[in-house]
Every structure is written in structure tokens, then in C-alpha cells.
Design an enzyme around this catalytic site. Structure first.
Site, PDB file in Angstrom:
ATOM      1  N   GLU A 121     -30.024 -23.702  45.422  1.00  0.00           N
ATOM      2  CA  GLU A 121     -30.991 -24.367  44.541  1.00  0.00           C
ATOM      3  C   GLU A 121     -32.059 -23.392  44.062  1.00  0.00           C
ATOM      4  O   GLU A 121     -32.671 -23.602  43.020  1.00  0.00           O
ATOM      5  CB  GLU A 121     -31.615 -25.571  45.252  1.00  0.00           C
ATOM      6  N   ILE A 160     -26.290 -24.845  49.102  1.00  0.00           N
ATOM      7  CA  ILE A 160     -26.569 -25.101  47.696  1.00  0.00           C
ATOM      8  C   ILE A 160     -27.593 -24.090  47.214  1.00  0.00           C
ATOM      9  O   ILE A 160     -28.702 -24.017  47.733  1.00  0.00           O
ATOM     10  CB  ILE A 160     -27.107 -26.531  47.494  1.00  0.00           C
ATOM     11  N   GLU A 167     -21.325 -18.900  55.333  1.00  0.00           N
ATOM     12  CA  GLU A 167     -21.941 -19.920  56.171  1.00  0.00           C
ATOM     13  C   GLU A 167     -21.098 -21.192  56.234  1.00  0.00           C
ATOM     14  O   GLU A 167     -20.909 -21.788  57.300  1.00  0.00           O
ATOM     15  CB  GLU A 167     -23.351 -20.263  55.621  1.00  0.00           C
ATOM     16  N   ASP A 200     -40.344  -4.391   9.503  1.00  0.00           N
ATOM     17  CA  ASP A 200     -41.782  -4.565   9.646  1.00  0.00           C
ATOM     18  C   ASP A 200     -42.396  -5.467   8.584  1.00  0.00           C
ATOM     19  O   ASP A 200     -43.403  -6.105   8.822  1.00  0.00           O
ATOM     20  CB  ASP A 200     -42.497  -3.203   9.671  1.00  0.00           C
ATOM     21  N   ASP A 251     -38.459  -8.413   5.540  1.00  0.00           N
ATOM     22  CA  ASP A 251     -37.510  -8.082   6.602  1.00  0.00           C
ATOM     23  C   ASP A 251     -37.231  -9.284   7.504  1.00  0.00           C
ATOM     24  O   ASP A 251     -36.248  -9.307   8.233  1.00  0.00           O
ATOM     25  CB  ASP A 251     -38.057  -6.946   7.487  1.00  0.00           C
ATOM     26  N   ASN A 274     -23.378 -17.749  51.213  1.00  0.00           N
ATOM     27  CA  ASN A 274     -23.162 -19.184  51.352  1.00  0.00           C
ATOM     28  C   ASN A 274     -21.719 -19.510  51.723  1.00  0.00           C
ATOM     29  O   ASN A 274     -21.460 -20.377  52.564  1.00  0.00           O
ATOM     30  CB  ASN A 274     -23.535 -19.913  50.064  1.00  0.00           C
ATOM     31  N   THR A 316     -32.607 -14.474  55.675  1.00  0.00           N
ATOM     32  CA  THR A 316     -31.575 -13.479  55.395  1.00  0.00           C
ATOM     33  C   THR A 316     -31.085 -13.574  53.962  1.00  0.00           C
ATOM     34  O   THR A 316     -30.707 -12.581  53.360  1.00  0.00           O
ATOM     35  CB  THR A 316     -30.383 -13.678  56.351  1.00  0.00           C
ATOM     36  N   ASP A 317     -31.066 -14.761  53.415  1.00  0.00           N
ATOM     37  CA  ASP A 317     -30.612 -14.885  52.038  1.00  0.00           C
ATOM     38  C   ASP A 317     -31.722 -14.557  51.048  1.00  0.00           C
ATOM     39  O   ASP A 317     -31.512 -13.845  50.080  1.00  0.00           O
ATOM     40  CB  ASP A 317     -30.105 -16.313  51.764  1.00  0.00           C
ATOM     41  N   ASN A 322     -30.692 -19.195  55.780  1.00  0.00           N
ATOM     42  CA  ASN A 322     -30.869 -19.502  54.366  1.00  0.00           C
ATOM     43  C   ASN A 322     -32.211 -18.988  53.857  1.00  0.00           C
ATOM     44  O   ASN A 322     -32.310 -18.435  52.774  1.00  0.00           O
ATOM     45  CB  ASN A 322     -30.769 -21.019  54.174  1.00  0.00           C
ATOM     46  N   ASP A 349     -34.841   1.169  11.109  1.00  0.00           N
ATOM     47  CA  ASP A 349     -35.564   1.797  10.012  1.00  0.00           C
ATOM     48  C   ASP A 349     -35.717   3.270  10.321  1.00  0.00           C
ATOM     49  O   ASP A 349     -35.816   3.656  11.479  1.00  0.00           O
ATOM     50  CB  ASP A 349     -36.972   1.201   9.896  1.00  0.00           C
ATOM     51  N   ALA A 368     -28.469 -25.210  52.952  1.00  0.00           N
ATOM     52  CA  ALA A 368     -28.292 -23.762  52.937  1.00  0.00           C
ATOM     53  C   ALA A 368     -27.283 -23.338  51.882  1.00  0.00           C
ATOM     54  O   ALA A 368     -27.456 -22.327  51.210  1.00  0.00           O
ATOM     55  CB  ALA A 368     -27.839 -23.282  54.319  1.00  0.00           C
TER      56      ALA A 368
END
Ligand code: ADP
Ligand code: MG
Length: 892
Positions: free
Chosen positions: A284, A282, A703, A634, A638, A700, A731-732, A728, A326, A280
Site C-alpha cells: 500500500e 499489500i 513473506e 521560447d 512556439d 512480499n 526491512t522493507d 514490513n 533551438d 505486509a
């Protein structure tokens, strides 16, 4: 016989194409079926299964699965199955996020795919390069990338850079002459052009003889699978951060487990709790959510007419401090109309609007008959003859094919009854030196019916003055001495000060012995005739966009090849040029070194009469001053400046392939205002990413801390593993995604540009994460303790209370994450995705708590109504305590 040995008519015969009308739609369809799309085969991409499986290769997830297996073996079936279900759902979500990210990147590639000009059914049309078939007749000019292998049918000073194929970086001159001999090296096939090579000069027409893998490029396609790195600086930084966070989370987890075991907790339970906590804690999923947020932002930008070619540009956009744009076509409409004609100190006015070829010529408000006014007739004729545009009529509408400046001259001539088609019958164009922004002129060599040849040149008046030695003054040829020069200059300035773009017309008769081999030989000793002045109205939305940029701390600089006075007049109209602002000319710029320019560049708001080469100098000088520079362009020339700029911007409509390839952002509508929208979106995307990073990390921290403190205080586990995993996932995850779709804060475009080196936790974010996270942990633990001490026998009930408090504290805190300042700054119902995410999270929590079949799985008990007061009170504290203290600080 091979293609290069044939004459062009033989080529056309053997590939079975009509040179005047091209292929028919039916024939194209047949050939597409036979030869396939004109594409190089790409390397295989990972299959869906691989992407899905890769979601589980994460180390901690594997540990969790192993732990689950153990608990399964120990007979904890419900726990094991629930955990596996959650891990799988997590994996499925990750899979869809990754797929979505990849798909939208694919779609981007499609959008910026090159187009080609092809002759089909008797008409020139634009199609995607991948739709070409053998036999198609294709027109190209400088700046284009060739879409297929072709045998040349017509060339005008055509030069091609073929380094992609031959390694030779010098451009090769091309012609249509057949080449003898069967085996000729690629580099010597001067009557052919090849897929992937670049037109650096001139123009040409060719017939497609090979497409897709059947091209010279196709034969070496394997070598060309060069994947561009799409990772943005933020993603890279997050990856590093991720590694640190893993270590920190693991260390804390070990600490939690260690203390727990010392305090007498069961080893097995502590292990499972620890692994769940690590999974939870970490973050990732962070990189994937960032990619999704970036690519969703990119899709929003497409709706606002800007295409991001390189993902990192999305971030850099938010840092832009100078936009070099331009003028012509980007700040102005590029719908040119000739309104004034000057010659021999006489000025005629031309009426009419747009490309509609009807209007009158007025002298002193009196209508004049052009047929009786020789000078006028000459200026109009030559303007239309030395030209590469045409006006196409269909159903009473007039459309321009070609350059607007050229178009305006075609139209002004048409208003006098002079048609390009008729001219082309009377005058044969034997040679052409196309316009380029460095010479600022275009010339043709024409032959009339009696075989007399002459040069016709049109271009920037001050440049033409320099290469003219005579002048037609009231139908008499005079030496162009300083007296006449003064008068012409006066006329140029008077037209330019009315914001008119001016084009001069000149000519010179050739003796039969004269040979013209280069533009340089053509464009000298000319006879100056007169000027045409054309309006090019500013785009209505640009003024406001410039203002918004200024409010956002971004300076707008106008860059143009146009006359200084014209540029200045338009810059004033757009409020780009402040009172003390400087206007600098290309000439002056040439004489300055980058270092010298650097000392004054901050005061310059308009660069006029510049060549594309100057743009690079401007970019460098600004960058040396510490600016993050956006630069538009353009043309072929350029490209270096576009590449060197922090944000290279090219034009979707008028841009060449070279410019587009060099750029990181393409403006679909060529419009300056679009740059502003893109910057705003870029800033918003970055802020949204900050928002969910803040939310996820604070969650986190909460938690981990609730578990850590409980262990230190020798309490039982306040949350069971499956609850931690649930938090995790639900809710996250959901609210974080919704934050990624948040609307910009009201003052987003009134802040200074962000510093590019700014870290993820800059501007107080780190403090917010830790303080809110800390409080979330504390209140969760407090709610747990209150209920636990009330009735120590009912641990599961206290755990349910802790679970609900943690969820609610996070769901309240998510609203605080929407603002850099305070939760009270924003309407909580502004982001409907977030409302949806929060409501579904709450509902899902209710289901888990109150739905009896789920209660044993999640170790929950139904919460009593009065305890909700405790939960809500506790969970509001982390957000409102600090929000309140912030308010008092502000009022103090
Ligand atoms: P910009 O695009 O910034 O207006 P250009 O480099 O296109 O600048 O044009 C520079 C000058 O060259 C213009 O002011 C005009 O006088 C002249 N010019 C522009 N287009 C053409 C053209 N197609 N043929 C001849 N002269 C041109
Ligand atoms: Mg131009």
C-alpha cells in the site's frame, strides 16, 4: 472618476506614483502591508491531521486494528499494543512521505512563478509577480502574462488576448486614450490590461491599479481553481497493479489461513497471522514512495537547472528519442558580437569582445575613422536606432538589457561613438513594429529634427533583399537588380559560412503624405544598405552533450530561424550533422505535408530559416515516425509545438510566460546540456523506481510463500504476526527508500530510450521478482525447518531463526536490486543511504532479538553464534545462486 476615464497623468496623480522613477522601496513596503501580496486566494488544502488520519483509512489496516482490538479483549495485551505501535509508526512514516511529496510540489510552483519587469527607485528590475503593489509601473511585451490590473501609459502595437476573462479569443488592440462613460464593459476597456491575460503582440507600459483579489480576475477566482492532474503514467499503472496485488495477496492470505485451519491450527491465531500477512504483503505504500522518489528526483533536477512543471514529464524524459533544440541561446551562448560589416562589396572588421563598447574598425587591416565613412556610419546608426535593447554600465561592467542580437548592434554602434541616447534625442521614434520570428524583421518609423520621417528596418538579409527595391552602393543609390542581388547574396553566404549570424539594415524616406499603418506597409520598397555579421559562439559543453545523447540513442535536431549556412556551420562544429545528414529550409518545409515530411524527417538534422509555425509540423512528423519528441521554444508562437511535443521545453531566461506555461520542463539556464542532464535524471528516477518495486515485491512474495509452504507442509507458523509486521515496516521500508536515491548505473546513458508503453515488469523484472521472492521464501522455511526439527519443543527459537533469515535474505537481496544485470556490476558501498538503511535494519533486528525487554513482545530468543552461520548461508542463497547462474550463462 474611474481609471479608464482619466488621462494618464491623472491616473499617476491619484495613485500617487512618479512616472520616471516608480515607487520607492519604502513606499512599496507600505503598500504591501496595506494591500497584501498580489495573489489569488487558493482553496484550502487538507490539514495535517486529515493527512495523518488518512494514513489509516486503508481497508486492511482497519481490519488489522479491529483484529488487534479483539486480541486485546482476549487478553493478549502485549501483542495488541505492539501491533498498534507498529501501525502508528507506519502511519507517521506515510504521513511524512505524503507531506514531503506535497511540499516539494508546492516549491515547484514557486520556482516557475511568473516574473515582471517593474520600475522602482528609478530602475527597471525583475520581481515576482506576486510582489506587485498598486502604483507600480510595469513594462511588458509579447508573450508575457499580465500580473495585475493596470491602466496603460504607453503602447506599441499592443494586442492582448483576454479570453480568460471575456471568453473572446480574438486579441484586442489596446491604446492609452481615455474612455468616456462610467460603466464600460470589460471587453471595451481598451486602455487597461488585466491580470491573467496574455500579450500576443507589441509592447506596453502600465501602472498597476489593482492587485490580488482586487482584480477582475480576483472576482472570478473561485472559478479558476483548476488543479492540474499531476499523476504520472507509472503512478496510474501502479495504482492498477496495486489493485491486482491486493486481490492476489488477499487470495493467498485466505489460502494460507484456510490451509492452516485445515491442518489444525488455532482459528484465532491463524486469523491474526493472516491479517498481518495481508497488511505486509499489500504494497500500500508503493504509490507514496513513488511520489517521493519522483519529487526527490525533481529536486535533484532543480539543482541541475531544470524545473519540471508537470510531474509526468519526469517519466517521459527517459523515453525521449529525439531532441529538437533551438540553436540561438540554447546551443550557442547568445552573447553576440558584431565582427564584420559589409556594404557595397567592402568588408570592415570590428574588434572587441562581448558587450564592452570599445573596439576598432579595420579595413584591409588598416584602422578607419568611422566619421569619414558615411556608409559605415549609416549602417551603425540605423542598426542602433531600429532596436529595443540597451547596454547598461555599472562599475565598469556592461550589461545587456534586451535581445542579444539587438544588443550586438547597439554595441557595434557604440564602438564608433554612436550612442542610443543621443540618437533618441535627434530622432523621435513615432511607430515601432517589433521583431517577430515569422517576419524575421523589425522596423521603426522615425522623425528627425526637421520633421522628415523615414522607415528603418533591420532583419534577416535574405528577407530584406526581398522587400528592397534599391540599394546603396558606395554611397550611391542604385536599383537593386539581379547583379547587385547576386553580390549581396554572395556576401551573405560568405559571412554565414564563417558561422556568423547576419543582420541586414535598410531604410526608406517617407513623404509627408505617406501613411504607415502596418508592418507590411513599412517593410516594402526599401533601400538596402548593408550587413552586420555577428559571432555567437557555441556553448562549450554542448558538443559533449550531443555526443552523450547520441550514445543514449537520442537524436539531436537543430532548429533555427537563422540562415542555412550559418546553421550548418554551427551544426558541424557541434557534430550534430553527420555526413549523410540533411539540412532543410523553412521554405521547403512549407511545401511539404506532414505525411511527406514524415518519409524524410529521419534524415534531417538541421532545420534553418524556419518560423515557429513549422515546429509543430516537425513534431508531428517525428511523432508519426514513432519518436518521443522533446521540443524547445521560447516565444508565443512556439507554444503550440511545445504543447504538442511529448516533452515541451521552455527557456527560463529568454522564455515568454506563454511558452513556459505550455511546457513541462523549464531550462533555468537556457542550456542544451541541461536537457541532457534532465534526460539522464529522468532515466535514473525511473530505474530507481523499478529497483524498489522489484525489492518490495520480491520481499512480499518471500513473506507470503514462507507462510504458505509452511501451512501446506503442516508445519507450525514460521513467523508470528508481530514479526511479519516488523519486517514490513523496517526491512522493507528503509532500504526501499534508499534504492529510490540510488546512483545511475554506469551504462544508463548508453542504453536505448525506454519504450513509453513498456510495462512495470518489462525487461525481466517480473521474473526477477518471482524467482528471488520464491527463493527467499524457500530459504527462510528451510532455516526454520532445520532448527525446528533439531528441537521441536522450542518453536519460538525456530521462529526467531526464520525471522532473522528472512530479514538477512532481503537485506542481501537489496544489493542485487541496484543493477539490471548483476550484483557484481556495482560497488556495494556506492549508495551510502542504502548502507545506512541496511546497517540500521540489522541493528534494529539485533535489538529485537537480543534486548530482553523486547523479546516477549516480538516472541524472540537470543540466537546462538553457530546458528548465525546457518542464517547467513541460507540468506545469501537467493541472491548469489541466481547471480552465479547469470554469470555462467554470460560466459557460456
Ligand atoms: P533563432 O532564434 O533561431 O536564431 P530568430 O527567429 O530569432 O532565429 O531569427 C531569425 C533571423 O532574424 C536571424 O537570422 C536574424 O537575421 C534576424 N533577427 C534575429 N533577431 C532579430 C532582431 N531582434 N531584429 C531584427 N532581426 C532579427
Ligand atoms: Mg531568436
Amino acid at each position: 472618476m474611474k481609471w479608464h476615464e482619466m488621462r494618464s497623468d491623472e491616473v499617476m496623480d491619484s495613485i500617487n506614483t512618479d512616472g520616471d522613477s516608480g515607487l520607492t522601496s519604502k513606499e512599496v513596503q507600505k503598500r504591501t502591508q496595506k494591500f497584501g501580496l498580489n495573489e489569488l486566494k487558493e482553496a484550502d488544502r487538507p490539514s495535517a491531521i486529515i493527512i495523518f488520519l488518512s494514513q489509516f483509512k486503508d481497508f486492511m489496516v482497519l481490519v488489522l486494528l479491529a483484529a488487534t482490538l479483539i486480541s486485546g479483549l482476549l487478553g493478549e495485551y502485549i501483542d495488541a499494543i505492539a501491533i498498534i505501535a507498529i501501525v502508528v509508526v507506519n502511519g507517521v512514516l506515510g504521513f511524512f512521505q505524503e507531506r514531503k511529496a506535497e511540499r516539494s510540489l508546492e516549491a515547484l510552483k514557486e520556482l516557475s512563478a511568473p516574473q515582471v519587469n517593474v520600475l522602482r527607485n528609478g530602475q527597471w528590475e525583475k520581481i515576482l509577480s506576486k510582489e506587485l503593489v498598486p502604483g507600480d509601473i510595469v513594462k511588458f511585451s509579447s508573450g508575457d502574462r499580465i500580473g495585475a490590473d493596470m491602466r496603460l501609459l504607453d503602447t506599441k502595437s499592443l494586442e492582448v488576448e483576454e479570453s480568460a476573462l471575456t471568453g473572446e479569443s480574438l486579441p484586442v488592440q489596446k491604446s492609452t486614450q481615455p474612455i468616456a462613460g462610467e460603466e464600460v464593459g470589460l471587453g471595451d476597456l481598451t486602455n487597461m490590461v488585466f491580470m491573467g491575460t496574455l500579450i500576443t503582440r507589441g509592447s506596453g507600459i502600465g501602472v498597476v491599479i489593482g492587485t490580488g483579489m482586487n482584480t477582475a480576475m480576483g472576482q472570478i477566482a473561485d472559478l479558476l481553481q483548476n488543479a492540474e492532474t499531476m499523476e504520472t503514467p507509472l503512478q496510474r499503472r501502479l495504482e492498477q497493479l496495486g489493485k491486482i496485488l491486493i486481490v492476489v495477496a488477499l487470495a493467498l492470505t485466505v489460502l494460507v489461513v484456510g490451509i492452516g485451519v485445515i491442518q489444525g491450527h488455532d482459528l484465532y491465531n491463524m486469523f491474526l497471522a493472516g491479517v498481518s500477512l495481508a497488511v505486509a504483503a499489500i504494497p500500500e505504500g508503493l504509490p507514496a514512495i513513488v511520489t517521493v522518489a519522483l519529487s526527490l528526483g525533481v529536486q535533484r533536477m532543480i539543482k541541475q537547472k531544470s524545473i519540471v512543471r508537470k510531474l509526468p514529464a519526469v517519466e517521459t524524459l527517459g523515453c525521449a528519442s529525439v531532441i529538437c533544440s533551438d540553436k540561438t541561446g540554447t546551443m550557442t551562448q547568445n552573447k553576440m558580437t558584431v565582427t564584420h560589416i559589409w556594404s557595397g562589396d567592402k568588408v570592415w572588421n570590428v574588434s572587441g569582445t562581448g558587450y564592452h563598447p570599445h573596439g576598432e574598425f579595420l579595413y584591409d587591416d588598416q584602422q578607419v575613422d568611422v566619421n569619414n565613412t558615411r556608409t559605415l556610419q549609416q549602417i551603425l546608426t540605423f542598426g542602433s536606432l531600429c532596436n529595443s535593447a540597451s547596454i547598461i554600465e555599472s562599475e565598469g561592467q556592461y550589461r545587456l538589457d534586451g535581445d542579444p542580437t539587438d544588443g550586438a548592434l547597439v554595441v557595434s554602434a557604440m564602438k564608433a561613438g554612436i550612442k542610443r541616447e543621443t540618437l533618441q534625442k535627434n530622432f523621435e521614434v513615432v511607430d515601432e513594429f517589433p521583431f517577430d520570428s515569422t517576419r524575421k524583421m523589425m522596423s521603426v518609423v522615425v522623425k528627425d529634427k526637421s520633421g522628415n520621417r523615414f522607415v528603418v528596418t533591420k532583419g534577416a538579409p535574405d528577407v530584406l533583399l526581398g522587400v528592397s527595391s534599391n540599394i546603396l552602393w558606395n554611397e550611391r543609390q542604385e536599383v537593386l537588380n539581379s547583379k547587385y542581388e547576386g553580390k549581396v547574396k554572395h556576401a551573405i553566404e560568405s559571412l554565414a559560412s564563417q558561422a556568423l549570424r547576419t543582420i541586414a539594415v535598410a531604410f526608406k524616406p517617407l513623404k509627408s503624405t505617406d501613411k504607415i499603418n502596418s508592418s507590411f506597409e513599412a517593410e516594402k520598397d526599401l533601400v538596402f544598405i548593408g550587413l552586420q555579421g555577428m559571432i555567437d559562439p557555441p556553448r562549450p559543453e554542448v558538443k559533449q552533450a550531443v555526443k552523450e545523447c547520441r550514445d543514449a540513442g537520442i537524436k539531436t535536431v537543430m532548429i533555427t530561424g537563422d540562415h542555412v549556412i550559418t546553421a550548418k556551420a554551427i551544426a558541424k562544429q557541434l557534430n550534430i550533422l553527420p555526413h549523410n545528414g540533411k539540412v532543410m529550409e523553412g521554405k521547403e518545409l512549407s511545401n511539404l505535408s506532414v505525411d511527406e515530411l514524415e518519409t524524410i524527417v529521419d534524415d534531417v538534422y538541421v532545420f534553418a530559416r524556419v518560423s515557429p509555425e513549422h515546429k509543430l509540423k516537425i513534431v508531428k512528423a517525428l511523432q508519426n515516425r514513432g519518436h518521443i519528441v522533446a521540443m524547445t521554444g521560447d516565444g508565443v508562437n512556439d507554444a503550440p509545438a511545445i504543447k504538442a511535443a511529448d516533452i515541451g521545453i521552455s527557456m527560463g531566461i529568454t522564455g515568454t510566460d506563454v511558452a513556459k506555461e505550455a511546457s513541462s520542463l523549464v531550462l533555468v539556464d537556457d542550456n542544451f546540456a541541461t536537457i541532457k542532464s534532465a534526460i539522464k535524471e529522468g532515466r535514473n528516477i525511473y530505474e530507481n523506481i523499478r529497483k524498489f518495486i522489484r525489492y518490495l515485491l520480491a520481499s512480499n512474495v518471500g513473506e507470503i510463500l514462507v507462510m504458505l509452504f509452511a501451512m501446506i507442509l503442516a508445519l507450525p507458523l514460521p513467523l508470528v504476526p508481530i514479526q511479519i509486521l516488523w519486517v514490513n515496516l523496517v526491512t522493507d521500508g528503509l532500504p526501499a527508500m534508499a534504492l529510490g536515491l540510488d546512483q545511475p548505473e554506469g551504462d544508463l546513458m548508453r542504453r536505448k530510450p525506454r519504450h513509453p508503453k513498456e510495462g512495470v515488469f518489462a525487461r525481466g523484472l517480473g521474473w526477477k521478482v518471482i524467482s528471488r521472492g520464491f527463493l527467499i521464501g524457500i530459504v527462510t522455511l528451510a532455516a526454520f525447518m532445520i532448527v525446528y526439527y533439531r528441537n521441536p519443543d522450542d518453536l519460538a527459537y525456530a521462529q526467531t531463526i526464520a525471522f532473522a533469515t528472512l530479514v538477512m535474505a532481503q537485506l542481501i537481496h537489496v544489493f542485487d536490486c541496484r543493477s539490471e544485470k548483476s550484483i557484481f556490476e556495482r560497488n556495494p558501498f556506492g549508495n551510502l543511504y542504502l548502507i545506512g538503511a541496511v546497517i540500521s535494519s540489522i541493528l534494529l533486528m539485533m535489538v529485537v532479538i537480543y534486548y530482553p525487554p523486547l523479546q516477549p513482545i516480538f516472541h524472540t530468543l537470543p540466537i546462538l553464534a553457530r546458528d548465525w552461520l546457518l542464517i547467513l548461508g541460507m540468506s545469501a542463497i537467493p541472491t548469489f545462486l541466481l547471480a552465479g547462474s547469470l554469470l555462467t550463462r554470460k560466459s557460456a
